[in-house]
Design an enzyme around this catalytic site. Structure first.
Site, PDB file in Angstrom:
ATOM      1  N   ASP A  41       6.394  -2.863   3.909  1.00  0.00           N
ATOM      2  CA  ASP A  41       5.079  -2.992   3.291  1.00  0.00           C
ATOM      3  C   ASP A  41       5.292  -3.538   1.883  1.00  0.00           C
ATOM      4  OD1 ASP A  41       2.273  -2.491   2.834  1.00  0.00           O
ATOM      5  OD2 ASP A  41       2.437  -0.850   4.273  1.00  0.00           O
ATOM      6  N   ASP A  88      -0.002  -5.638   1.471  1.00  0.00           N
ATOM      7  CA  ASP A  88      -1.099  -4.725   1.167  1.00  0.00           C
ATOM      8  C   ASP A  88      -2.192  -5.403   0.331  1.00  0.00           C
ATOM      9  OD1 ASP A  88      -1.840  -1.766   1.178  1.00  0.00           O
ATOM     10  OD2 ASP A  88      -1.906  -2.171  -0.967  1.00  0.00           O
ATOM     11  N   GLU A 121      -3.013  -8.019   4.755  1.00  0.00           N
ATOM     12  CA  GLU A 121      -4.183  -7.153   4.896  1.00  0.00           C
ATOM     13  C   GLU A 121      -5.336  -7.757   4.099  1.00  0.00           C
ATOM     14  OE1 GLU A 121      -5.511  -2.506   4.286  1.00  0.00           O
ATOM     15  OE2 GLU A 121      -4.424  -3.544   2.700  1.00  0.00           O
ATOM     16  N   HIS A 136      -3.005   3.882   9.543  1.00  0.00           N
ATOM     17  CA  HIS A 136      -3.008   5.079   8.693  1.00  0.00           C
ATOM     18  C   HIS A 136      -4.249   5.167   7.807  1.00  0.00           C
ATOM     19  CE1 HIS A 136      -1.816   1.754   6.283  1.00  0.00           C
ATOM     20  NE2 HIS A 136      -1.918   2.463   5.178  1.00  0.00           N
ATOM     21  N   ASP A 137      -5.123   4.161   7.842  1.00  0.00           N
ATOM     22  CA  ASP A 137      -6.292   4.152   6.968  1.00  0.00           C
ATOM     23  C   ASP A 137      -7.587   4.557   7.669  1.00  0.00           C
ATOM     24  OD1 ASP A 137      -5.032   3.460   4.621  1.00  0.00           O
ATOM     25  OD2 ASP A 137      -5.187   1.311   5.006  1.00  0.00           O
TER      26      ASP A 137
HETATM   27  C1  NOJ Z   1      -4.316  -0.451   1.782  1.00  0.00           C
HETATM   28  C2  NOJ Z   1      -3.383   0.566   2.378  1.00  0.00           C
HETATM   29  O1  NOJ Z   1      -3.334   0.422   3.777  1.00  0.00           O
HETATM   30  C3  NOJ Z   1      -3.887   1.911   1.944  1.00  0.00           C
HETATM   31  O2  NOJ Z   1      -3.257   2.968   2.610  1.00  0.00           O
HETATM   32  C4  NOJ Z   1      -3.717   2.013   0.449  1.00  0.00           C
HETATM   33  O3  NOJ Z   1      -4.246   3.231   0.010  1.00  0.00           O
HETATM   34  C5  NOJ Z   1      -4.436   0.869  -0.266  1.00  0.00           C
HETATM   35  N1  NOJ Z   1      -4.211  -0.402   0.349  1.00  0.00           N
HETATM   36  C6  NOJ Z   1      -3.968   0.767  -1.701  1.00  0.00           C
HETATM   37  O4  NOJ Z   1      -2.637   0.347  -1.733  1.00  0.00           O
END
Ligand code: NOJ
Length: 549
Positions: free
Chosen positions: A99, A200, A254, A326-327
């Site tokens: 990541d 990210d 992302e 995970h989000d």
């Molecule tokens: C996206 C990530 O997937 C998330 O888990 C994170 O909290 C935010 N970006 C900030 O880095």
């Protein structure tokens, strides 16, 4: 004609390290634990791993706040364990991606510490602004996690920008020195042998000049001023040209708030700067924009999102396919049914695993893990969840506020992986860092290994099929019966071969519907989640038919 690249034939497994497997008994998942489980991941048919951050970090956002980009956190086993995992992956023919979190760092990173003291060359590594008269903030932007996007720094006597938590200051990517740092980080890991990066919130890295107020957007104010900003393609092209083009690797970006047309500016195979994109539309079939603005699940909305990406990228760019990470809370608890957890977990798998693209599976998804629902809000860890609880819906009852978190919190999907029915679900021999979902005796890997028709074995079979049928890689996607809010039917077709995927998303029995050109009597049923096929589809039944001339 689509380009041939190795990642197009792969299936990735996402590891959220602190909850995957504890190998040293300290209660937190680590790379020793991953090492033990590489054969398990391989046995799923997965040939790549994406690691959520494993770098040193104070943990304000579970590792997405990095304090050293060129090391591995000691609690995860340090560099020694990492090199073993990397070698272990490669020895099994698997790839490993890291990541890359460079929109922001931790406030404990040395760069920020020096920047706040105005020590060169770090003075302009971050986005600093002086105070305005009468205490007004530099602009009206919101942080994605914690209130406003600006925090006052006593030491430097200026505000710094943080689009996420207070402890995650945004880097100033307009500074060429910062971009050089990013390139050095990339080279460091690529030289070590990693195979690519998930980047990210990379579409946030170029903010509009002058950081203007956001007058339009009602929530997440500022988003229109920094998402897909003015220099984004230039910076990504620079990273590609100076680094990625010199390695056999791939990049996955992302991108919050992105639609296929815009995505093509990034991932078009001829002109793009990156290879694949994580879009959020497929996560918005039961909410507006974020999980904290929920509405009833709409199958039509899910289908529209899937089909739009399938159709608009076809022949031009490659899809990244996912239904969990995970989000977001667990997908069975959202788009499926906990009452029919086993059936709906399989239907959800079939609904995306036969699309065109590279699928990603989030740890626990392959056994149908469900949302965690703690009795009390103090049990949540996640910075975003805590802020939401403390600052929104304050007039509602405590129970209603807690229920909102059950529905929306990222922690719903961050409980330890359920390996077996022993204490702590076999995740650790120590005291787990986080709560284990109470349902682990019913839902765990060991039990499903032994059951021929488990969710786990369904995933294995589906992955094996997608790897052996060329039509899943090359076939044209088409959605059928678009208006149905109960059934998702799609086909993939190429000369001499076709498949039809039928997924029911209801508890009610449904008539089986197939388009005229797909005669089910002549097709071979290659995958299903019910022992016998009746005239009607059973609750959450799925069927995959195959024809070959
Ligand atoms: C996206 C990530 O997937 C998330 O888990 C994170 O909290 C935010 N970006 C900030 O880095």
């Amino acid at each position: 004609m689509e380009e041939k690249r190795w990642y197009k034939d792969m299936v990735f497994y996402q590891i959220w390290p602190r909850s995957f497997k504890d190998g040293d008994g300290d209660g937190m998942g680590d790379l020793w634990g991953v090492l033990e489980k590489l054969d398990y991941i391989k046995s799923l048919g997965c040939d790549g791993i994406w690691f959520s951050p494993i770098y040193p970090s104070p943990g304000a956002d579970c590792g997405y706040d990095i304090s050293d980009y060129m090391d591995i956190a000691p609690e995860f086993g340090g560099m020694e364990a990492f090199k073993k995992v990397l070698d272990g992956c490669h020895a099994r023919g698997m790839k490993l991606i890291m990541d890359l979190v460079v929109n922001h760092t931790s406030d404990e990173h040395e760069w920020f510490q020096k920047s706040r003291q105005r020590i060169d060359p770090y003075t302009d590594y971050y986005i600093w602004r002086p105070a305005k008269p009468e205490g007004a903030l530099p602009n009206n932007w919101d942080s994605n996690f914690e209130g406003k996007a600006w925090t006052w720094d006593d030491e430097r006597q200026e505000y710094y920008l943080h689009l996420f938590a207070v402890k995650q200051p945004d880097l100033n990517m307009d500074n060429p020195l910062v971009r050089e740092e990013v390139k050095n980080i990339l080279r460091f890991w690529l030289d070590m042998g990693v195979d690519g990066f998930r980047e990210d919130v990379i579409t946030y890295i170029s903010k509009k000049e002058g950081l203007p107020d956001d007058k339009l957007f009602p929530v997440y104010k500022g988003m229109l001023q920094y998402n897909h900003g003015p220099h984004i393609h230039e910076y990504l092209a620079e990273f590609k040209h100076d680094v990625f083009d010199h390695y056999d690797c791939f990049t996955l970006a992302e991108a919050p708030m992105v639609w296929p047309k815009q995505a093509l500016k990034y991932i078009d195979e001829q002109k793009g700067q990156i290879d694949m994109m994580i879009q959020f539309q497929c996560q918005c079939a039961d909410c507006f924009f974020t999980d904290y603005m929920p509405h009833k699940f709409s199958l039509r909305k899910m289908k529209r999102a899937f089909s739009s990406w399938q159709n608009k990228l076809a022949g031009k760019a490659w899809n990244m396919l996912y239904i969990e990470n995970h989000d977001h809370p667990r997908i069975v608890s959202r788009y499926g049914s906990e009452e029919y957890w086993k059936e709906s977990a399989k239907t959800l798998a079939a609904s995306y695993l036969f699309q065109q693209g590279t699928p990603f599976i989030y740890q626990g998804q392959e056994i149908g893990m469900l949302n965690w629902r703690p009795e009390n809000p103090g049990m949540y860890e996640d910075v975003q969840t805590r802020y939401q609880y403390e600052h929104t819906n304050l007039k509602k009852s405590p129970k209603a506020r807690l229920k909102k978190l059950w529905r929306a919190s990222r922690d719903s999907a961050r409980t330890p992986m359920q390996w077996d029915s022993s204490e702590n679900a076999g995740f650790t021999t120590g005291e787990p860092w986080f709560y284990v979902n109470e349902n682990y005796k019913k839902i765990n890997v060991a039990q499903q290994e032994g059951q021929r028709y488990s969710v786990l074995n369904f995933y294995r079979k589906a992955i094996q099929l997608r790897k052996t049928l060329p039509v899943v890689r090359y076939g044209r996607y088409k959605e059928h019966f678009k208006l149905s809010n109960k059934q998702y039917v799609y086909s993939r077709q190429m000369p001499g071969e076709k498949i039809l995927v039928i997924c029911s998303f209801t508890k009610r029995k449904l008539e089986v519907r197939a388009p005229r050109s797909f005669d089910l009597r002549t097709g071979r049923l290659i995958l299903t989640n019910y022992p016998a096929q009746e005239r009607f589809l059973q609750p959450y039944e799925c069927r995959v038919y195959h024809w070959k001339e």
